[in-house]
Motif scaffolding. Structure first.
Motif, PDB file in Angstrom:
ATOM      1  N   PRO A 120      -5.384   0.275   4.762  1.00 49.45           N
ATOM      2  CA  PRO A 120      -4.098   0.811   5.553  1.00 49.45           C
ATOM      3  C   PRO A 120      -4.006   0.495   6.925  1.00 49.45           C
ATOM      4  CG  PRO A 120      -4.688   2.487   3.760  1.00 49.45           C
ATOM      5  CD  PRO A 120      -5.987   1.804   4.059  1.00 49.45           C
ATOM      6  N   ALA A 121      -5.299   0.761   7.497  1.00 42.76           N
ATOM      7  CA  ALA A 121      -5.496   0.206   9.065  1.00 42.76           C
ATOM      8  C   ALA A 121      -5.193  -0.877   9.267  1.00 42.76           C
ATOM      9  CB  ALA A 121      -6.912   0.860   9.418  1.00 42.76           C
ATOM     10  N   ASP A 122      -5.141  -1.802   8.554  1.00 40.88           N
ATOM     11  CA  ASP A 122      -4.966  -3.325   8.638  1.00 40.88           C
ATOM     12  C   ASP A 122      -3.513  -3.743   8.603  1.00 40.88           C
ATOM     13  OD1 ASP A 122      -7.514  -3.894   9.374  1.00 40.88           O
ATOM     14  OD2 ASP A 122      -8.133  -4.269   7.236  1.00 40.88           O
ATOM     15  N   GLY A 123      -2.734  -2.606   7.997  1.00 39.14           N
ATOM     16  CA  GLY A 123      -1.481  -2.984   7.604  1.00 39.14           C
ATOM     17  C   GLY A 123      -0.155  -2.894   8.647  1.00 39.14           C
ATOM     18  N   ARG A 124       0.732  -3.248   8.115  1.00 36.71           N
ATOM     19  CA  ARG A 124       2.102  -3.086   9.373  1.00 36.71           C
ATOM     20  C   ARG A 124       3.101  -2.718   8.174  1.00 36.71           C
ATOM     21  NH1 ARG A 124       1.210  -7.733   7.067  1.00 36.71           N
ATOM     22  NH2 ARG A 124       3.077  -9.301   6.631  1.00 36.71           N
ATOM     23  N   THR A 125       4.205  -2.264   9.050  1.00 40.51           N
ATOM     24  CA  THR A 125       5.364  -1.495   8.418  1.00 40.51           C
ATOM     25  C   THR A 125       6.578  -2.654   8.486  1.00 40.51           C
ATOM     26  OG1 THR A 125       4.694   0.813   8.551  1.00 40.51           O
ATOM     27  CG2 THR A 125       6.902   0.411   8.103  1.00 40.51           C
ATOM     28  N   VAL A 126       7.297  -2.872   7.184  1.00 37.71           N
ATOM     29  CA  VAL A 126       8.224  -3.719   7.237  1.00 37.71           C
ATOM     30  C   VAL A 126       9.368  -3.012   6.589  1.00 37.71           C
ATOM     31  CG1 VAL A 126       6.971  -5.697   7.569  1.00 37.71           C
ATOM     32  CG2 VAL A 126       7.640  -4.950   5.118  1.00 37.71           C
ATOM     33  N   THR A 127      10.626  -3.237   7.081  1.00 34.19           N
ATOM     34  CA  THR A 127      11.773  -2.540   6.549  1.00 34.19           C
ATOM     35  C   THR A 127      12.478  -3.569   5.814  1.00 34.19           C
ATOM     36  OG1 THR A 127      11.831  -0.844   8.399  1.00 34.19           O
ATOM     37  CG2 THR A 127      13.860  -1.035   6.949  1.00 34.19           C
ATOM     38  N   LEU A 132       0.795  -1.182   0.146  1.00 35.59           N
ATOM     39  CA  LEU A 132      -0.022   0.140   0.032  1.00 35.59           C
ATOM     40  C   LEU A 132       0.857   1.164  -0.028  1.00 35.59           C
ATOM     41  CD1 LEU A 132      -2.808  -0.918   2.499  1.00 35.59           C
ATOM     42  CD2 LEU A 132      -2.779  -1.307  -0.160  1.00 35.59           C
ATOM     43  N   ALA A 133       2.222   1.216   0.364  1.00 39.11           N
ATOM     44  CA  ALA A 133       3.068   2.561   0.576  1.00 39.11           C
ATOM     45  C   ALA A 133       4.304   1.943   0.672  1.00 39.11           C
ATOM     46  CB  ALA A 133       2.456   3.317   1.548  1.00 39.11           C
ATOM     47  N   VAL A 134       5.038   3.035  -0.070  1.00 34.40           N
ATOM     48  CA  VAL A 134       6.836   2.744   0.010  1.00 34.40           C
ATOM     49  C   VAL A 134       7.462   4.182   0.619  1.00 34.40           C
ATOM     50  CG1 VAL A 134       8.647   2.394  -1.418  1.00 34.40           C
ATOM     51  CG2 VAL A 134       6.619   1.185  -1.964  1.00 34.40           C
ATOM     52  N   ASN A 135       8.088   3.799   1.575  1.00 29.75           N
ATOM     53  CA  ASN A 135       8.683   4.973   2.348  1.00 29.75           C
ATOM     54  C   ASN A 135       7.757   5.999   2.611  1.00 29.75           C
ATOM     55  OD1 ASN A 135      11.198   3.941   2.544  1.00 29.75           O
ATOM     56  ND2 ASN A 135      11.804   4.695   0.695  1.00 29.75           N
ATOM     57  N   GLY A 136       6.494   5.752   3.000  1.00 29.52           N
ATOM     58  CA  GLY A 136       5.441   6.878   3.370  1.00 29.52           C
ATOM     59  C   GLY A 136       4.729   7.262   2.261  1.00 29.52           C
ATOM     60  N   ARG A 137       4.960   6.945   0.916  1.00 28.19           N
ATOM     61  CA  ARG A 137       4.122   7.381  -0.261  1.00 28.19           C
ATOM     62  C   ARG A 137       3.130   6.376  -0.382  1.00 28.19           C
ATOM     63  NH1 ARG A 137       8.645   8.594  -4.768  1.00 28.19           N
ATOM     64  NH2 ARG A 137       6.680   9.376  -5.658  1.00 28.19           N
ATOM     65  N   SER A 138       1.917   6.670  -0.738  1.00 34.01           N
ATOM     66  CA  SER A 138       0.930   5.869  -0.937  1.00 34.01           C
ATOM     67  C   SER A 138       1.030   5.138  -2.468  1.00 34.01           C
ATOM     68  CB  SER A 138      -0.376   6.398  -0.959  1.00 34.01           C
ATOM     69  OG  SER A 138      -0.659   7.054   0.451  1.00 34.01           O
ATOM     70  N   LEU A 139       0.779   3.961  -2.642  1.00 37.09           N
ATOM     71  CA  LEU A 139       0.899   3.315  -3.867  1.00 37.09           C
ATOM     72  C   LEU A 139      -0.474   2.809  -4.250  1.00 37.09           C
ATOM     73  CD1 LEU A 139       2.505   2.040  -6.173  1.00 37.09           C
ATOM     74  CD2 LEU A 139       3.015   0.205  -4.636  1.00 37.09           C
ATOM     75  N   HIS A 140      -1.075   3.048  -5.402  1.00 37.20           N
ATOM     76  CA  HIS A 140      -2.169   2.721  -6.049  1.00 37.20           C
ATOM     77  C   HIS A 140      -1.701   1.879  -7.428  1.00 37.20           C
ATOM     78  CE1 HIS A 140      -3.355   5.885  -3.312  1.00 37.20           C
ATOM     79  NE2 HIS A 140      -4.816   4.936  -3.156  1.00 37.20           N
ATOM     80  N   ALA A 141      -2.628   1.537  -8.140  1.00 32.01           N
ATOM     81  CA  ALA A 141      -2.312   0.790  -9.647  1.00 32.01           C
ATOM     82  C   ALA A 141      -2.151   1.567 -10.538  1.00 32.01           C
ATOM     83  CB  ALA A 141      -3.635  -0.058  -9.682  1.00 32.01           C
ATOM     84  N   THR A 142      -2.840   2.865 -10.366  1.00 33.42           N
ATOM     85  CA  THR A 142      -2.380   4.019 -11.353  1.00 33.42           C
ATOM     86  C   THR A 142      -0.842   4.637 -11.276  1.00 33.42           C
ATOM     87  OG1 THR A 142      -3.364   5.546  -9.817  1.00 33.42           O
ATOM     88  CG2 THR A 142      -4.843   4.403 -11.583  1.00 33.42           C
ATOM     89  N   THR A 143      -0.187   4.160 -10.337  1.00 34.04           N
ATOM     90  CA  THR A 143       1.084   4.567 -10.404  1.00 34.04           C
ATOM     91  C   THR A 143       2.083   3.411 -10.724  1.00 34.04           C
ATOM     92  OG1 THR A 143       0.709   5.921  -8.177  1.00 34.04           O
ATOM     93  CG2 THR A 143       2.819   5.469  -8.797  1.00 34.04           C
TER      94      THR A 143
END
Length: 231
Positions: A131-138, A96-107
């Motif tokens: 996004p509320a169901d998500g988690r951040t991994v590095t 759903l996001a990379v380094n805090g930038r939201s990702l959608h299929a149009t990108t």
């Protein structure tokens, strides 16, 4: 031969098209190791992109991990970013996001990974598109996952041969008949000498030297066995 290929010139739209025709024409000469390169070809400035070693699918307007390549993480050339200890990303989950930038299929997904190779990168991963169901991994993306994909294909072939032969046949892949190919032969062939036969796979072989070394090894008869007293 010139007259045979001349009609194609009307359809050339780029210098690379012309080079392709040159190569085809040279192929008519039955000459090996003849190459065509160069010419008036524009060169764009490239930007390195980090890769995760994964295939993606688009679902509900988001990118989903369709396949994650497992790799061999102790091997520097076969490191799989999503399978390293503590990452725990599963196939079927959404990115759903990379380094805090939201990702959608149009990108374009790779645009968010520019200049991330070899650098810690935060991913928002979720089992749903919320996004509320998500988690951040590095993770630390790699510069090139080509070797990872090829190794996965080779390993799949090896497992398939073992399955179909009930473990009786060895599988050896040679990417070429140069140094990498002979190294691959030595690595896979001599570790499977207990098998009854071998499938030697040279598909997509990049060429190189005459394979007389391989033939020599395959033809050598068993002369003796030895073992230490301790077993």
């Amino acid at each position: 031969m010139q007259e045979k290929y001349r009609p194609f010139l009307a359809h050339v739209g780029h210098r690379s098209d012309l080079n392709y025709l040159f190569a085809e024409l040279m192929g008519e000469l039955v000459v090996g190791h003849a190459y065509v390169a160069g010419g008036d070809i524009p060169h764009e400035r490239s930007i390195g992109v980090g890769l995760l070693g994964a295939d993606y699918a688009v679902e509900d307007g988001y990118y989903r991990f369709e396949r994650i390549y497992r790799g061999v993480n102790w091997h520097p050339e076969l490191r799989a970013p999503l399978t390293e200890p503590g990452i725990n990303v599963d196939e079927g989950e959404f990115l759903l996001a990379v380094n805090g930038r939201s990702l959608h299929a149009t990108t374009n997904i790779y645009s968010l990974f520019a200049k991330t190779a070899g650098k810690q990168t935060d991913l928002l991963v979720s089992p749903t598109t919320d996004p509320a169901d998500g988690r951040t991994v590095t993770v630390v993306p790699v510069r090139d996952d080509g070797g990872l994909r090829v190794w996965t294909w080779i390993e799949g072939n090896r497992q398939r041969v073992a399955e179909l032969s009930n473990g009786r046949l060895a599988y050896v892949y040679m990417p070429d008949t140069g140094t990498p190919g002979f190294a691959s032969f030595n690595r896979y062939y001599f570790t499977q000498l207990d098998k009854e036969g071998v499938v030697l796979d040279e598909r997509f072989n990049g060429g190189g030297l005459v394979a007389d070394y391989v033939i020599d090894m395959l033809e050598r008869p068993l002369l003796s066995r030895w073992a230490t007293r301790e077993g």
